[in-house]
Write an enzyme that holds these catalytic residues in place. Structure first.
Site, PDB file in Angstrom:
ATOM      1  N   TRP A 166      -5.526  10.131  -1.115  1.00  0.00           N
ATOM      2  CA  TRP A 166      -5.859   8.716  -0.899  1.00  0.00           C
ATOM      3  C   TRP A 166      -6.219   8.438   0.546  1.00  0.00           C
ATOM      4  CZ3 TRP A 166      -5.510   3.581  -2.933  1.00  0.00           C
ATOM      5  CH2 TRP A 166      -5.307   2.575  -1.976  1.00  0.00           C
ATOM      6  N   ASN A 208      -7.020   4.912   3.182  1.00  0.00           N
ATOM      7  CA  ASN A 208      -7.378   3.508   3.436  1.00  0.00           C
ATOM      8  C   ASN A 208      -7.891   3.347   4.859  1.00  0.00           C
ATOM      9  OD1 ASN A 208      -4.230   3.553   3.193  1.00  0.00           O
ATOM     10  ND2 ASN A 208      -4.503   1.629   4.246  1.00  0.00           N
ATOM     11  N   ASP A 209      -7.354   2.466   5.654  1.00  0.00           N
ATOM     12  CA  ASP A 209      -8.004   2.061   6.914  1.00  0.00           C
ATOM     13  C   ASP A 209      -8.504   3.201   7.803  1.00  0.00           C
ATOM     14  OD1 ASP A 209      -6.479   0.001   5.903  1.00  0.00           O
ATOM     15  OD2 ASP A 209      -5.268  -0.269   7.694  1.00  0.00           O
ATOM     16  N   TRP A 253      -1.780   4.979  -2.988  1.00  0.00           N
ATOM     17  CA  TRP A 253      -1.122   4.786  -1.697  1.00  0.00           C
ATOM     18  C   TRP A 253       0.293   5.355  -1.738  1.00  0.00           C
ATOM     19  CZ3 TRP A 253       2.945   2.232   0.731  1.00  0.00           C
ATOM     20  CH2 TRP A 253       2.793   1.987   2.093  1.00  0.00           C
ATOM     21  N   ASP A 265      -0.528  -2.301  13.515  1.00  0.00           N
ATOM     22  CA  ASP A 265      -1.937  -1.980  13.733  1.00  0.00           C
ATOM     23  C   ASP A 265      -2.384  -2.192  15.181  1.00  0.00           C
ATOM     24  OD1 ASP A 265      -1.685  -1.740  10.983  1.00  0.00           O
ATOM     25  OD2 ASP A 265      -2.627  -3.676  10.556  1.00  0.00           O
ATOM     26  N   GLU A 301      -3.974  -8.574   9.759  1.00  0.00           N
ATOM     27  CA  GLU A 301      -3.865  -7.125   9.939  1.00  0.00           C
ATOM     28  C   GLU A 301      -5.041  -6.599  10.761  1.00  0.00           C
ATOM     29  OE1 GLU A 301      -1.564  -5.481   6.115  1.00  0.00           O
ATOM     30  OE2 GLU A 301      -3.674  -5.813   5.693  1.00  0.00           O
TER      31      GLU A 301
HETATM   32  C1  FRU Z   1      -4.312  -2.610   6.078  1.00  0.00           C
HETATM   33  C2  FRU Z   1      -2.907  -2.067   6.159  1.00  0.00           C
HETATM   34  C3  FRU Z   1      -2.400  -2.077   7.569  1.00  0.00           C
HETATM   35  C4  FRU Z   1      -1.360  -1.028   7.561  1.00  0.00           C
HETATM   36  C5  FRU Z   1      -1.953  -0.006   6.609  1.00  0.00           C
HETATM   37  C6  FRU Z   1      -0.945   0.719   5.772  1.00  0.00           C
HETATM   38  O1  FRU Z   1      -5.066  -2.124   5.032  1.00  0.00           O
HETATM   39  O2  FRU Z   1      -2.081  -2.811   5.294  1.00  0.00           O
HETATM   40  O3  FRU Z   1      -1.922  -3.330   8.015  1.00  0.00           O
HETATM   41  O4  FRU Z   1      -1.157  -0.489   8.837  1.00  0.00           O
HETATM   42  O5  FRU Z   1      -2.836  -0.702   5.767  1.00  0.00           O
HETATM   43  O6  FRU Z   1      -1.527   1.766   5.090  1.00  0.00           O
END
Ligand code: FRU
Length: 491
Positions: free
Chosen positions: A35, A37-38, A62, A167, A222
């Site tokens: 997976w 994400n950011d 996740w 973040d 975020e």
């Molecule tokens: C944004 C977020 C961030 C956090 C991360 C966790 O997508 O929620 O705020 O650091 O993803 O994976």
């Protein structure tokens, strides 16, 4: 190196043999395994672009966050490096959340990220306590700083939630001073951005609440980014749980940009305007970096949180980034363009000038799933609605239509092959520019990104339609006039 990181790296290597056989985007970074994400730590270091990402190697959902890592010399061909961070200390054992990167004077690469630890509350529930941490390395291996965490609840202003403090986006001023902005909220979940300073990147001091949401744009804010652009200052944030306003902000967790001016001596940001960064469905948590040639380049997670539990059938990994985009600012509007490096990979130019469109029709040479295609639609009153379908065959299509009376662009992927009734349709107010609606469509097997009117608006969508659906057709109610320029992209 901890056992947890060693295990992750070993697992990645074992998975590599299978990735080669999986259908993947050809120039968008997708997760090495599991997976993504950011985007994190987007930076130029030792002659290459580095991009880290929120990463759960072991599952396409996740989970405990690691940092995945990839490098590139042109922002389009990515080479995976071993996972950079794993949740392996007492201050980040439940996750290494998002963060950023800078280069230290001695030439080392510094990552600043959020350490997460679950804490049982008096009512028996569990909450994540979040602090900011540092890791320093050589571009491949990173060592966590012995003084971690460097920012904790002690560094919060009054009323700052220690459960939503995350973040960090770090940068260096011309005089070498380190600064960072961090997302935070009040106990009532009202978002705000905190500003900190440091002489060396290790000892940090709270400066100011840079900006407060005051109940306006969603709740927790975020993934902030804060940078100068064309004589203005831009703050990009991803607010959670936004209420729609007309056709704007429909995605729930979306991303906005605030333009304004910034007085560095008093740390005062005076905001002028607020707009969505991307008006599609799949765009979140972008991060920017300054390239060696001065360009400000942004990349985002090409996904909506609300749809992220639905891993498309047959896909063994989950998560991809947008194309990196060059940013400029004109009349307080963010202009986004795919990085110019892309042009080197275009071939087979097909061009159709001023074609009249009525019934559904295809144009010779115009099809494909890895393409860079610009459609110019004359905004006159000879038609009511213009409709283009992409990724099309007898079973599937995604439509991009424009209603000239409502001045609304609508993208609908309800028939793109998703097996779930999730968010599929987005309407966007689009004004013609110089009598035209210009749609530059980038497709890369599993996505469609539209750069509207030279990048004044953008709309990003994942598209998990089977790859043999590669038709493109055009139709209009009435008679629409279009010009199409299409290139194949080859990597
Ligand atoms: C944004 C977020 C961030 C956090 C991360 C966790 O997508 O929620 O705020 O650091 O993803 O994976």
């Amino acid at each position: 190196m901890s056992q947890i990181l060693r295990d992750a790296r070993r697992y990645e290597e074992a998975r590599d043999r299978q990735i080669a056989d999986e259908p993947r985007p050809s120039f968008h970074l997708s997760t090495r395994t599991g997976w993504l994400n950011d985007p994190n730590g987007f930076s130029y270091y030792n002659g290459e672009y580095h991009l880290f990402y929120q990463y759960h190697p072991y599952d396409s959902h996740w989970g405990p966050m690691h940092w995945g890592h990839a490098v590139s010399s042109d922002l389009l061909h990515w080479r995976y490096l071993p996972a950079a961070l794993a949740p392996d200390t007492d201050y980040d054992r439940d996750g290494c959340f998002s963060g950023s990167a800078v280069t230290l004077d001695a030439g080392r690469h510094m990552l600043m990220y959020t350490g997460v630890v679950k804490e049982t509350q008096s009512d028996g529930s569990s909450r994540e306590v979040q602090t900011q941490c540092i890791a320093i390395g050589d571009g491949t291996d990173y060592e966590k700083f012995s003084g971690n965490p460097v920012l904790t609840e002690k560094d919060l202003p009054e009323d700052g939630s220690r459960f939503d403090f995350r973040d960090p986006r770090v940068w260096r001023e011309k005089d070498g001073t380190f600064r960072c902005v961090v997302g935070n909220c009040t106990p009532q979940k009202d978002g705000r951005i905190l500003l900190y300073s440091s002489p060396d990147g290790m000892k940090w001091k709270f400066e100011k609440i840079l900006i407060s949401n005051n109940g306006r744009f969603g709740r927790m804010w975020e993934c902030p980014d804060f940078f100068p652009l064309d004589n203005k200052q831009v703050l990009v944030v991803s607010p959670m749980e936004m209420m729609p306003e007309g056709l704007k902000f429909h995605v729930g967790h979306g991303t906005i940009y605030l333009t304004g001016t910034y007085d560095k001596t008093t740390h005062t940001f005076t905001r002028e305007d607020v707009q969505p960064v991307d008006s599609g469905i799949d765009f979140y948590a972008p991060q920017t970096m300054k390239a060696p040639d001065g360009r400000r380049i942004m990349i985002a997670w090409m996904q909506a949180w609300s749809n992220s539990k639905f891993v498309p059938e047959g896909v063994k990994y989950f998560g991809q980034m947008t194309v990196p985009r060059e940013l400029t600012l004109k009349d307080n509007r963010l202009i986004q363009k795919p990085v110019r490096e892309l042009e080197a990979y275009r071939s087979n130019r097909v061009c159709h000038e001023k074609v009249k469109i009525t019934e559904e029709t295809s144009l010779e040479g115009v099809s494909g799933r890895v393409i860079d295609m610009t459609v110019k639609l004359k905004a006159d009153d000879n038609f009511h609605e213009f409709c283009m379908k992409v990724a099309q065959n007898e079973d599937y299509y995604t439509s991009v239509s424009y209603d000239i009376h409502r001045k609304v662009l609508c993208v609908d992927r309800s028939h793109s092959g998703y097996l779930y009734d999730i968010m599929h349709r987005r309407e966007i107010s689009v004004e013609p520019m110089d009598g035209m609606i210009t749609l530059r469509c980038l497709m890369d097997r599993f996505s469609l990104e539209i750069f509207i009117n030279d990048g004044r608006q953008t709309a990003s969508f994942t598209l998990y339609t089977p790859q043999n659906a590669e038709g493109i057709t055009f139709a209009a109610e009435g008679e629409a006039e279009i010009s199409v320029e299409k290139y194949t992209l080859s990597f």
